[in-house]
Design an enzyme around this catalytic site. Sequence first.
Site, PDB file in Angstrom:
ATOM      1  N   ASN A 482     -38.134  90.484   2.265  1.00 55.82           N
ATOM      2  CA  ASN A 482     -39.100  91.333   2.120  1.00 55.82           C
ATOM      3  C   ASN A 482     -39.308  92.261   0.657  1.00 55.82           C
ATOM      4  OD1 ASN A 482     -39.227  94.222   3.875  1.00 55.82           O
ATOM      5  ND2 ASN A 482     -37.642  93.963   4.921  1.00 55.82           N
ATOM      6  N   ASP A 483     -40.214  91.821   0.543  1.00 61.89           N
ATOM      7  CA  ASP A 483     -41.128  92.793  -0.482  1.00 61.89           C
ATOM      8  C   ASP A 483     -40.802  93.700  -0.628  1.00 61.89           C
ATOM      9  OD1 ASP A 483     -41.880  90.484  -2.243  1.00 61.89           O
ATOM     10  OD2 ASP A 483     -43.969  90.468  -1.200  1.00 61.89           O
ATOM     11  N   CYS A 484     -40.232  94.459   0.974  1.00 61.39           N
ATOM     12  CA  CYS A 484     -40.297  96.375   0.667  1.00 61.39           C
ATOM     13  C   CYS A 484     -38.877  96.780   1.058  1.00 61.39           C
ATOM     14  CB  CYS A 484     -41.285  96.158   1.987  1.00 61.39           C
ATOM     15  SG  CYS A 484     -43.114  95.775   2.663  1.00 61.39           S
ATOM     16  N   GLN A 499     -42.389  97.735  -6.339  1.00 57.98           N
ATOM     17  CA  GLN A 499     -41.839  96.090  -6.936  1.00 57.98           C
ATOM     18  C   GLN A 499     -41.859  96.494  -7.825  1.00 57.98           C
ATOM     19  OE1 GLN A 499     -44.342  95.463  -4.568  1.00 57.98           O
ATOM     20  NE2 GLN A 499     -43.240  95.801  -2.975  1.00 57.98           N
TER      21      GLN A 499
END
Length: 811
Positions: A482-484, A499
């Site tokens: 989950n990049d967020c 990020q």
Amino acid sequence: MKYGYFDDANREYVITTPRTPLPWINYLGSMEFFGLFSNTAGGYDFYKDAKLLRLTRYRYNNSPYDCGGRYYYIKDGDTVWNPGWQPVQTELDAYTCRHGMGYSVITGKKNDLEAELLAFVPISDNCEINRIKLTNLSSSKKEIDLFSYIEFCLWNAEDDSTNFQRNFSTGEVEVIGSTIYHKTEYRERRRHYAIYTVNKEVAGFDTSRDEFVGLYNGARNPQVVAEGKSHNSECHGWAPIGSHHLKVSLEPGASETFVFLLGYVENPKDQKFEAPNVVNKKPAIEMMSKYDTDAKVDKAFDDLKVYWDELLSKYTVNSEDEKLNRLVNIWNQYQCMITFNMSRSASYFESGMGRGMGFRDSCQDLLGFVHLVPERARERIIDIANTQFENGSTYHQYQPLTKRGNAAIGGGFNDDPLWLIACVCAYLRETGDFSILDEKCAFDNDESKATPLLDHLDRSFTYIATNLGPHALPLIGRADWNDCLNLNCFSEEPGESFQITGPSEGPVAESVFIAGLFVKYGKEYASLLSRIGKEDRAKEVTAEVDKMVAAVEDKGWDGEWFVRAYDAYSNPVGSKVCEEGQIYIEPQGMCVMAGIGVENGKAEKALKSVEEKLDTKFGITLLQPAYTKYHVELGEITSYPPGYKENAGIFCHNNPWIACAETVVGHGNRAFEVFKKTCPIYLEEISEIHRTEPYVYCQMVAGCDAPTFGEGKNSWLTGTAAWTFTAMSQYILGIQPTFDGLMVNPCIPSDNKGYKIKRTYRGCDYDIEIKNPNGVEKGVASMTVDGQAVDGNIIPIAKDKKQVSVVVTMG
Ligand code: BGC
């Protein structure tokens, strides 16, 4: 509401109105040259890299939608129209767009004139062919003017849309006969140019956009078309375009075809010019000569069909559910190949300028295409491994053209290394090609430090095992899948990247999801080590995995479900003690897939919680309750309005993890239900709500907290394709490649009485019939291979046979 229909016999989706809720697109190209092609002929072309080598312009985020394409204007008396309706938008008497495997056909009809536009990229050439066939359906002779129109991009798409002080002065073209050469920057550092040609003699041409379109007209009502005559303009700077004018006389019932070709041509550095400042056109002339007749185009089109017939014959299902067959046999595998070609670079939501190839994305995509193109999957693995760092961590992205890690983003996404193990194991199970483990791979592209791929896998594993936090769970770094979820970011300034802001290597924040991933792929790694005789290392790996299982069961368990993470203050994320975001989907899917809690009931409990707390009629939301406030300690996930993207959207990518997990605990009914909810083919009837193409997955569907619940976004380039194919082909229909043959282990709805699978595997075609006479959800009672009963459920590898018949009875 539907906007078309599936034509399965031809493997096409047939769109019957140009006014789809969003442009519905297709991809042309299989190797190095690609085109995006919408149902109104919008889109653009590029060679290898959508940012750096873009041939034609496209205007993202425009109104009206879908500006820029390959447009053909037909002037028939006073009526001007396009076969694909755009950009003139003259109402057509008939319209269809057939999107097929690597090609599209738009057919428009107006005032008894039919225009059929076939568009495709030949398998092994760097050009897009547009063949237009005009047919006079009236009873009198027609005199028609046909104009083509494309707008050239000055190669670097980002620079092209920002650097106007330079770019308005650099554009250069040359016109010879029916061929327009776009040669901007060729005199200096480039050694490539584009050609746009037609195989007939032209009445005129234009290469200046201002001349063709008119200063204030726009593509909807170009000046030249209104006048019915080209200006023969030569562009000097400003905006170079390519336009041909063809005069066509058609007797009643007669047809004529025109083959347009947009191509990319490259010359060796020392052969750029044939005379001082005269472009070497030899390769362009050769390319054009390959497609200058209908017969040659027919042959290239047939070759493309054969290519797709072969690819799609490797895994097919024949069941009573026509939608399932359509998904598995055609569209899901097609989408997997598109993600292989594009990663996350160019779609109608990804501008082609933003992201290179994602490390984790590419590794996961491979799960969906490894059976289709194993040799190319092998190359991809090596490319990916070459970007790893010596300590086992990895760049988060790499550039397709240079194949180098993207330093602007860097690394520190701590799930990334484990996906390398996932994709290498998938490759080995598919091919049995253990020689890849000896393949020397560089670190950060430095060949002098190359070590065998097996060593890279070991460093991946060790990196996670030795970067643990206070609860003995893996440190999350900048983010995991989950990049967020950015637990080390703490951004307060608008515009900062969630990020890459903040300390990446936070020593506290941990991820239970990575723990699950570590257990799943750690087990696979251990079995690989055993398989190649490295028992000692296999034991060590298993010991680390066992420790991680214990940590998850202890600190990663919240009572009814798995915790998501611990933040930088060591507070739990995704726990009942949280005010918002109490339960997340990712650890439930991954931990159960890894087998955690299967024996002690935690797995069943976690999946029950998913059903009770996260499920909706359009799929499973990523978390609940949605975040309504910005939490600086959680990062981007709380930046989205409730119900969108990672903040409680239905993220299609991890829905199949739940389907897989349900099969691990034997729930075939529920696994199929989960699968159906996000599957676009089952949503075709509500296309006005779903909005994106009914033939491919989108990344995200707005969740129940969103005002537009059920609306899809970001279609095409998503790991959903690979994971759905994995979930369906391996976990539900249950044909799983292992190191030593195909295992048959279906987990299906109890009312499914059986189905047949054809699977090409390591050079042999397996015809597998699954029977389910007693209506069970899981379990194999017996199996015969070529009529002989076999113990267990692994089909032994056929040594000398090309064809094997298998009958499996569930029970
Ligand atoms: C990225 C993936 C990521 C997912 C969830 C996608 O946009 O490409 O790498 O796993 O979002 O955040």
